[in-house]
Motif scaffolding. Structure first.
Motif, mmCIF file in Angstrom:
data_model
loop_
_atom_site.group_PDB
_atom_site.id
_atom_site.type_symbol
_atom_site.label_atom_id
_atom_site.label_comp_id
_atom_site.label_asym_id
_atom_site.label_seq_id
_atom_site.Cartn_x
_atom_site.Cartn_y
_atom_site.Cartn_z
ATOM 1 N N GLY A 151 0.820 -1.206 0.000
ATOM 2 C CA GLY A 151 0.000 0.000 0.000
ATOM 3 C C GLY A 151 0.854 1.256 0.000
ATOM 4 O O GLY A 151 2.083 1.212 0.036
ATOM 5 N N HIS A 152 0.180 2.404 0.014
ATOM 6 C CA HIS A 152 0.872 3.693 -0.046
ATOM 7 C C HIS A 152 1.674 3.986 1.219
ATOM 8 O O HIS A 152 2.693 4.660 1.168
ATOM 9 N N GLY B 52 -5.425 -1.777 4.310
ATOM 10 C CA GLY B 52 -4.415 -1.569 3.274
ATOM 11 C C GLY B 52 -3.927 -2.888 2.716
ATOM 12 O O GLY B 52 -4.719 -3.732 2.293
ATOM 13 N N ASP C 136 -11.373 -2.484 3.976
ATOM 14 C CA ASP C 136 -10.791 -1.335 3.291
ATOM 15 C C ASP C 136 -11.757 -0.833 2.232
ATOM 16 O O ASP C 136 -12.503 -1.620 1.639
ATOM 17 N N ASN D 98 -10.912 0.478 -0.621
ATOM 18 C CA ASN D 98 -10.411 0.160 -1.957
ATOM 19 C C ASN D 98 -10.446 -1.350 -2.179
ATOM 20 O O ASN D 98 -9.600 -2.083 -1.690
ATOM 21 N N LEU E 162 -7.319 -3.187 -3.599
ATOM 22 C CA LEU E 162 -6.062 -2.917 -2.914
ATOM 23 C C LEU E 162 -5.152 -4.121 -2.770
ATOM 24 O O LEU E 162 -3.962 -4.054 -3.017
ATOM 25 N N PRO F 65 -4.626 6.625 7.671
ATOM 26 C CA PRO F 65 -3.814 7.612 6.943
ATOM 27 C C PRO F 65 -3.518 8.812 7.844
ATOM 28 O O PRO F 65 -4.309 9.148 8.726
ATOM 29 N N ARG G 100 0.347 11.054 2.503
ATOM 30 C CA ARG G 100 0.226 10.398 1.198
ATOM 31 C C ARG G 100 -1.231 10.231 0.781
ATOM 32 O O ARG G 100 -1.544 10.183 -0.392
ATOM 33 N N ILE G 101 -2.099 10.083 1.774
ATOM 34 C CA ILE G 101 -3.529 9.911 1.512
ATOM 35 C C ILE G 101 -4.256 11.085 2.149
ATOM 36 O O ILE G 101 -4.113 11.340 3.344
ATOM 37 N N LYS G 102 -5.041 11.788 1.352
ATOM 38 C CA LYS G 102 -5.727 12.993 1.830
ATOM 39 C C LYS G 102 -6.821 12.635 2.833
ATOM 40 O O LYS G 102 -7.558 11.667 2.653
#
Length: 197
Positions: free
Chosen positions: A15-16, A48, A95, A97, A100, A131, A135-137
Motif C-alpha cells: 500500500g501507499h 491496506g 478497506d 479500496n 487494494l 492515513p 500520502r492519503i488525503k
C-alpha cells in the motif's frame, strides 16, 4: 546476514503507507500479550495491504519464516517450532479500496467497506494504521479526523481493546492504556492502546 527482518517476502502488494512487518508484529505483541484470544475476531478496519493481519495469522508459524542462522555450519538442528498463542476466531480486513490487495487475502477475510460504515457485530480486538494526511488525503483536519476515529472505536460495544497509530503531534490529548513512540516512514508517530473497562 540475509534480508532485513522487516522483509518477510509474503506481501505481493504494498500500500501507499505500509507498515514494516517486524514493527507490525511488535505492535501486535504490545496489544495482545501472549493471552488466548479465541473468543475474539482480530479486525483491521483500514487494512491496506494487510500487514497486521498477515503477521497475526502467521505469528511463529513454522516454515513461514526463514532465519539466517539456519545456514550456519555449526547449527545441526535446523528445526524450530512455535505456536501462535492468540488463536483468534477470525482475521478480518476492511478497506474502502476493493482492488487494494487481492493477492494478500489468503490469510484473512476481506470486506470492501468504509471504516465509518463498518459494523463491528462480534466481540473483537481492533488494530489500525489510519492515513496521516501525508500520502492519503484526509476528509477534514488531522486532529478532527483522529478524534472521530478514536471516538467511533470507543463507542463500539463489541470492541474489547484496540491499538492505533497516529502522528505524535495529535496523540497528546488522548487518555490511553499504553503508548509507544517510533518513526513511521519519516513521521514521528505514537502507537496508542485502549482497553474497555
Amino acid at each position: 546476514s540475509g534480508e532485513s527482518l522487516h522483509k518477510r517476502g509474503n506481501l505481493e502488494f504494498l500500500g501507499h503507507a505500509k507498515i514494516r512487518e517486524n514493527i507490525a508484529s511488535l505492535l501486535l505483541i504490545r496489544l495482545l500479550g501472549l493471552e488466548d484470544h479465541s473468543t475474539f475476531q482480530l479486525i483491521d478496519p483500514m487494512c491496506g495491504s494487510g500487514t497486521f493481519l498477515k503477521e497475526a495469522s502467521n505469528f511463529h508459524r513454522p516454515n513461514e519464516r526463514s532465519f539466517s542462522y539456519l545456514n550456519w555450519k555449526n547449527i545441526t538442528d535446523k528445526s524450530y517450532s512455535f505456536t501462535n498463542p492468540w488463536n483468534f476466531k477470525g482475521h478480518i480486513g476492511v478497506d474502502l479500496n476493493e482492488k487494494l490487495n487481492p493477492k494478500n487475502k489468503q490469510t484473512y477475510d476481506f470486506i470492501n467497506d468504509n471504516f465509518f460504515n463498518f459494523e463491528f457485530k462480534n466481540p473483537c480486538i481492533v488494530i489500525l494504521n489510519p492515513p496521516y494526511g501525508k500520502r492519503i488525503k484526509l476528509p477534514t483536519s488531522p486532529q478532527a479526523y483522529f478524534d472521530t476515529v478514536i471516538r467511533r472505536l470507543k463507542d463500539q460495544k463489541n470492541i474489547y481493546k484496540f491499538g492505533i497509530i497516529i502522528p505524535a503531534q495529535y496523540a497528546k490529548d488522548y487518555s490511553q492504556k499504553t503508548s509507544l513512540s517510533f518513526n513511521q516512514n519519516g513521521i514521528k508517530v505514537k502507537y496508542l492502546t485502549f482497553a474497555r473497562k
